[in-house]
Design an enzyme around this catalytic site. Structure first.
Site, mmCIF file in Angstrom:
data_model
loop_
_atom_site.group_PDB
_atom_site.id
_atom_site.type_symbol
_atom_site.label_atom_id
_atom_site.label_comp_id
_atom_site.label_asym_id
_atom_site.label_seq_id
_atom_site.Cartn_x
_atom_site.Cartn_y
_atom_site.Cartn_z
ATOM 1 C CE LYS A 48 -2.554 1.700 3.584
ATOM 2 N NZ LYS A 48 -2.646 3.091 3.526
ATOM 3 C CG ASP A 75 -4.980 4.532 1.002
ATOM 4 O OD1 ASP A 75 -6.047 4.912 0.851
ATOM 5 O OD2 ASP A 75 -4.547 4.248 2.240
ATOM 6 C CE LYS A 77 -7.322 7.184 3.650
ATOM 7 N NZ LYS A 77 -6.193 6.405 3.590
ATOM 8 C CG ASP A 80 -10.268 17.874 -7.172
ATOM 9 O OD1 ASP A 80 -10.988 18.624 -7.804
ATOM 10 O OD2 ASP A 80 -9.025 18.129 -6.942
ATOM 11 C CB THR A 139 -10.297 5.267 12.340
ATOM 12 O OG1 THR A 139 -8.961 5.925 12.275
ATOM 13 C CG2 THR A 139 -10.364 3.871 11.847
ATOM 14 N NE ARG A 218 0.553 3.123 13.059
ATOM 15 C CZ ARG A 218 -0.169 4.228 13.387
ATOM 16 N NH1 ARG A 218 0.218 5.229 14.001
ATOM 17 N NH2 ARG A 218 -1.417 3.926 12.876
HETATM 18 O O1 C5P Z 1 -2.117 1.540 12.042
HETATM 19 P P1 C5P Z 1 -1.447 0.981 10.857
HETATM 20 O O2 C5P Z 1 -0.013 1.380 10.748
HETATM 21 O O3 C5P Z 1 -1.502 -0.308 10.656
HETATM 22 O O4 C5P Z 1 -2.312 1.763 9.506
HETATM 23 C C1 C5P Z 1 -2.423 1.183 8.288
HETATM 24 C C2 C5P Z 1 -3.058 2.119 7.549
HETATM 25 O O5 C5P Z 1 -4.417 2.383 8.175
HETATM 26 C C3 C5P Z 1 -2.646 3.553 7.377
HETATM 27 O O6 C5P Z 1 -1.789 3.545 6.053
HETATM 28 C C4 C5P Z 1 -3.813 4.234 7.159
HETATM 29 O O7 C5P Z 1 -4.110 4.508 5.800
HETATM 30 C C5 C5P Z 1 -4.820 3.651 7.860
HETATM 31 N N1 C5P Z 1 -5.314 4.513 9.095
HETATM 32 C C6 C5P Z 1 -6.535 4.582 9.494
HETATM 33 N N2 C5P Z 1 -6.975 5.088 10.587
HETATM 34 C C7 C5P Z 1 -5.922 5.740 11.532
HETATM 35 C C8 C5P Z 1 -4.644 5.373 11.035
HETATM 36 C C9 C5P Z 1 -4.323 4.935 10.070
HETATM 37 O O8 C5P Z 1 -7.438 3.866 8.797
HETATM 38 N N3 C5P Z 1 -6.357 6.310 12.546
#
Ligand code: C5P
Length: 241
Positions: A48, A75, A77, A80, A139, A218
């Protein structure tokens, strides 16, 4: 080549599991992103590229990851006017991205412009039809259940192949769009901190709830032993499938 011997998943995951695991390469440096991508290739089939890496490296990031054998998830997003979304999506299709995200809250016309552009770009480049994904509810957003429902309906009507949603929304999403590919971020194995994810789920919970593609960032890239973390997630997905 995956190895499923006595120490299952330590050397890699079967292709069917890798195809369901997307590695979130949230880096601002293509060298670092590619280093991690190469190490993680035995467990992940999808890479991604988010706004951070795309801002840093642009199309080179997409092309380099395809060269590493990944399906690429752009990704971006997109949000526009439909014409601009259409043209940007066409570029991503022509570059060989397999997945592209467009915000569903902008409505059907906007999503349909993304679907059309992405497909046209891929077709013009002689590539397989790619999958446009509608982003349902971030989120970080305070959205009510009505918003989720309308956005999933927009995605279905526009011809999106899938949506991005939280694991906790999978039941509602699957009821509204049973044929949609469901892409789920916020994956955290038991005992791993949520960071800024508001609605995390374990790999087992996400798969059991019907997730198609799991986005892992992460939990692997910041792990003290990323290979151990990746093999554990692949094993969990396999056993819950
Ligand atoms: O938390 P993690 O590192 O697994 O995040 C993976 C993906 O989740 C990020 O690349 C981002 O697109 C998405 N994300 C999300 N909501 C958040 C933080 C990250 O959907 N609060």
């Amino acid at each position: 080549m995956s190895v499923e011997t006595g120490d299952e998943f330590v050397d890699g995951a079967p292709d069917a599991i890798r195809a369901r695991l997307a590695l979130a390469l949230d880096f601002d440096d293509i060298v670092e992103a590619l280093r991690v991508a190469r190490v993680m290739r035995p467990w992940f089939g999808v890479a991604k590229v988010g706004l951070e890496l795309f801002s840093a490296a642009g199309p080179e990031a997409i092309e380099a990851l395809i060269d590493e054998g990944y399906s690429v998830f752009a990704d971006l997003k997109l949000l526009d006017i439909p014409t601009t979304v259409n043209k940007a999506a066409r570029v991503m299709g022509s570059l060989g991205a397999t997945y592209l995200t467009v915000h569903a809250r902008a409505g059907v016309d906007h999503l349909a412009a993304g679907v059309e552009g992405f497909a046209t770009g891929a077709t013009m480049a002689g590539l397989a039809l790619p999958i446009c994904l509608g982003i349902t509810v971030l989120t970080s957003e305070q959205a009510d259940p009505g918003s989720l429902e309308s956005r999933v309906r927009f995605a279905v009507e526009a011809g999106c192949g899938g949506v991005v949603c939280a694991a906790s929304d999978l039941g509602a999403v699957r009821a509204l769009g049973p044929d949609l590919l469901t892409v789920v971020p916020g994956i955290r194995p038991a005992g791993v901190g949520a960071d800024d994810q508001a609605r995390p789920a374990t790999p087992q919970e996400a798969v059991t709830a019907g997730a198609g593609l799991l986005v892992i960032g992460r939990a692997v890239t910041h792990a003290s032993d990323p290979v151990l973390a990746a093999s554990g997630i692949a094993r969990a997905v396999s056993s819950a499938s």
